[in-house]
Design a protein around this motif. Sequence first.
Motif, mmCIF file in Angstrom:
data_model
loop_
_atom_site.group_PDB
_atom_site.id
_atom_site.type_symbol
_atom_site.label_atom_id
_atom_site.label_comp_id
_atom_site.label_asym_id
_atom_site.label_seq_id
_atom_site.Cartn_x
_atom_site.Cartn_y
_atom_site.Cartn_z
ATOM 1 N N LEU A 125 0.880 6.233 4.509
ATOM 2 C CA LEU A 125 1.359 7.042 3.390
ATOM 3 C C LEU A 125 1.849 6.138 2.265
ATOM 4 N N ALA A 126 1.870 6.686 1.061
ATOM 5 C CA ALA A 126 2.477 6.028 -0.090
ATOM 6 C C ALA A 126 3.691 6.849 -0.518
ATOM 7 N N THR A 127 4.591 6.231 -1.253
ATOM 8 C CA THR A 127 5.783 6.948 -1.719
ATOM 9 C C THR A 127 5.406 8.209 -2.484
ATOM 10 N N LYS A 128 4.334 8.146 -3.261
ATOM 11 C CA LYS A 128 3.929 9.295 -4.076
ATOM 12 C C LYS A 128 3.498 10.493 -3.235
ATOM 13 N N ASP A 129 3.200 10.269 -1.955
ATOM 14 C CA ASP A 129 2.765 11.372 -1.097
ATOM 15 C C ASP A 129 3.912 12.298 -0.702
ATOM 16 N N PHE A 130 5.147 11.825 -0.831
ATOM 17 C CA PHE A 130 6.310 12.646 -0.474
ATOM 18 C C PHE A 130 6.696 13.555 -1.633
ATOM 19 N N ASP A 131 6.987 14.797 -1.317
ATOM 20 C CA ASP A 131 7.484 15.733 -2.328
ATOM 21 C C ASP A 131 8.996 15.675 -2.444
ATOM 22 N N ALA A 132 9.655 15.154 -1.413
ATOM 23 C CA ALA A 132 11.114 14.997 -1.441
ATOM 24 C C ALA A 132 11.511 13.941 -0.418
ATOM 25 N N LEU A 133 12.529 13.182 -0.756
ATOM 26 C CA LEU A 133 13.170 12.265 0.180
ATOM 27 C C LEU A 133 14.637 12.644 0.240
ATOM 28 N N ILE A 134 15.146 12.833 1.450
ATOM 29 C CA ILE A 134 16.553 13.195 1.601
ATOM 30 C C ILE A 134 17.230 12.219 2.546
ATOM 31 N N SER A 162 19.165 18.023 -3.305
ATOM 32 C CA SER A 162 19.638 17.803 -1.935
ATOM 33 C C SER A 162 21.103 17.402 -1.856
ATOM 34 N N LYS A 163 21.692 16.933 -2.947
ATOM 35 C CA LYS A 163 23.058 16.417 -2.887
ATOM 36 C C LYS A 163 24.113 17.463 -3.246
ATOM 37 N N GLN A 164 23.701 18.640 -3.696
ATOM 38 C CA GLN A 164 24.656 19.584 -4.269
ATOM 39 C C GLN A 164 25.700 20.071 -3.262
ATOM 40 N N LEU A 165 25.290 20.435 -2.059
ATOM 41 C CA LEU A 165 26.260 20.897 -1.071
ATOM 42 C C LEU A 165 27.205 19.771 -0.675
ATOM 43 N N SER A 166 26.661 18.579 -0.471
ATOM 44 C CA SER A 166 27.495 17.435 -0.104
ATOM 45 C C SER A 166 28.536 17.142 -1.165
ATOM 46 N N ARG A 167 28.181 17.291 -2.406
ATOM 47 C CA ARG A 167 29.115 17.005 -3.501
ATOM 48 C C ARG A 167 30.366 17.870 -3.413
ATOM 49 N N HIS A 168 30.236 19.066 -2.816
ATOM 50 C CA HIS A 168 31.361 19.998 -2.760
ATOM 51 C C HIS A 168 32.006 20.086 -1.376
ATOM 52 N N VAL A 169 31.333 19.596 -0.336
ATOM 53 C CA VAL A 169 31.876 19.651 1.021
ATOM 54 C C VAL A 169 32.419 18.295 1.454
ATOM 55 N N GLY A 170 31.729 17.219 1.059
ATOM 56 C CA GLY A 170 32.137 15.882 1.463
ATOM 57 C C GLY A 170 31.349 15.393 2.660
ATOM 58 N N ASN A 171 31.884 14.415 3.325
ATOM 59 C CA ASN A 171 31.222 13.742 4.441
ATOM 60 C C ASN A 171 31.406 14.545 5.725
ATOM 61 N N MET A 196 22.761 18.876 6.032
ATOM 62 C CA MET A 196 23.308 19.598 4.886
ATOM 63 C C MET A 196 22.501 19.254 3.638
ATOM 64 N N SER A 197 22.011 18.009 3.547
ATOM 65 C CA SER A 197 21.110 17.631 2.459
ATOM 66 C C SER A 197 19.830 18.453 2.517
ATOM 67 N N LEU A 198 19.306 18.631 3.742
ATOM 68 C CA LEU A 198 18.102 19.444 3.906
ATOM 69 C C LEU A 198 18.348 20.874 3.453
ATOM 70 N N LEU A 199 19.453 21.458 3.886
ATOM 71 C CA LEU A 199 19.763 22.830 3.499
ATOM 72 C C LEU A 199 19.922 22.942 1.988
ATOM 73 N N SER A 200 20.593 21.979 1.380
ATOM 74 C CA SER A 200 20.764 21.988 -0.068
ATOM 75 C C SER A 200 19.416 21.906 -0.776
ATOM 76 N N LEU A 201 18.513 21.066 -0.270
ATOM 77 C CA LEU A 201 17.169 20.967 -0.842
ATOM 78 C C LEU A 201 16.436 22.295 -0.727
ATOM 79 N N LEU A 202 16.533 22.945 0.426
ATOM 80 C CA LEU A 202 15.870 24.226 0.627
ATOM 81 C C LEU A 202 16.388 25.277 -0.345
ATOM 82 N N GLU A 203 17.691 25.265 -0.584
ATOM 83 C CA GLU A 203 18.301 26.299 -1.418
ATOM 84 C C GLU A 203 18.143 26.037 -2.908
#
Length: 387
Positions: A222-231, A266-275, A283-290
């Motif tokens: 694979l190449a980096t361009k083949d990914f639609d998202a990296l989380i 992908s970072k939006q939920l983490s930004r408000h919940v923390g580590n 949680m990154s995956l869920l944020s990406l999905l939403e």
Amino acid sequence: MQVGIDKIGLFTPNKYVDMVDLAHARNQDPNKFLIGIGQSEMSVADQTQDAVSMGINATMKYIDRIDKDKVGLLVFGTESGIDQSKSASLFVKTALKLKPEVRTFEVKEACFGLTAALMIARDFVRVHPHQTAIVIGSDIARYGINTPGEVTQGAGSISMLIKTDPSILALNDGHSAYSEDINDFWRPNDSRVAMVDGKYSTQVYLDFFTKTFNDYKKEKNLATKDFDALIYHLPFTKMGLKANRIAVEDQDEKTTEKLQNSFEASKQLSRHVGNIYTASLYMSLLSLLEKGNLPAGSLVGLFSYGSGAMGEFYSGNLVPGYEKEINPVADQAMLDRRQKLTIAEYEDVFNTALKDPVDGKELTSDDAAGTWYFAGTQGHIRQYKQK
């Protein structure tokens, strides 16, 4: 046969600290926290929420939509264990009223725990295609009051159902893994708070990402361009941003924009919940999905990291109709229900939660009806109740 994530649930406690308030209290420029670390809010667990109760609450988000009789495995990943012997998963299994034949145990390797549980569950379902598996990551990140790591604390849990013909993410075969015995982060048995070499840990994280990402691309052609998202595992959102910058280095404008946009989602939920340690990647995956608006079939790359240290990169493809399995409105309502703490209130809640309650004293929760909580110990046996 496709195996993957069919359901996903998030829980975080009902209290939080605003990073601007914390910065002012610590005589820091708020932008150090908001931009330099990349955090806006941080969920805070009081004495009634622990890894077990949060794991129950996360699973309750979807438990009524599955066939519980088909669950054959329950694996609990955590580094916030509540017993040196008994698995946290047994308390969860009882609360969920799962059948006694369910195989259940707890796994630990810092923040890698939920990925380890997921891979165990994937292989179990491949061998037992008519059964399903529940995997839970649940943690409270604590570094202490007025410490360098204070701004990277948090609390929460992710629970997922793994099955054949999944409704959210179909996992692809293959992975790349890398491990070393190092001391970038650890928590001895005699400490309620973690110990960390922050700069060293960040560099190890980035080194492990670079190695596993490149190895995976080579293995899968694979190449980096083949990914639609990296989380990424996000102990704080700036950490993932640094990894993402490495990923898009020397890429064309289209690829760079695509992966930058997916990371922002992908970072939006983490930004408000923390580590939330083991559950942070998911949680990154869920944020990406939403928030990512990705089409079905999109190739998602996932980087998991656990200090000490273990790194792994793998991928999956989004399943048609995955949008029906997520509920961004409900997740936002869960965040909105939280009570904003003053710094004095936060410090009191934090310090109280570090102490074991007196045996025989019953604790009560101030969260919403239906929430599971730790109610104290009776005869030194932990009690869990639903409000």
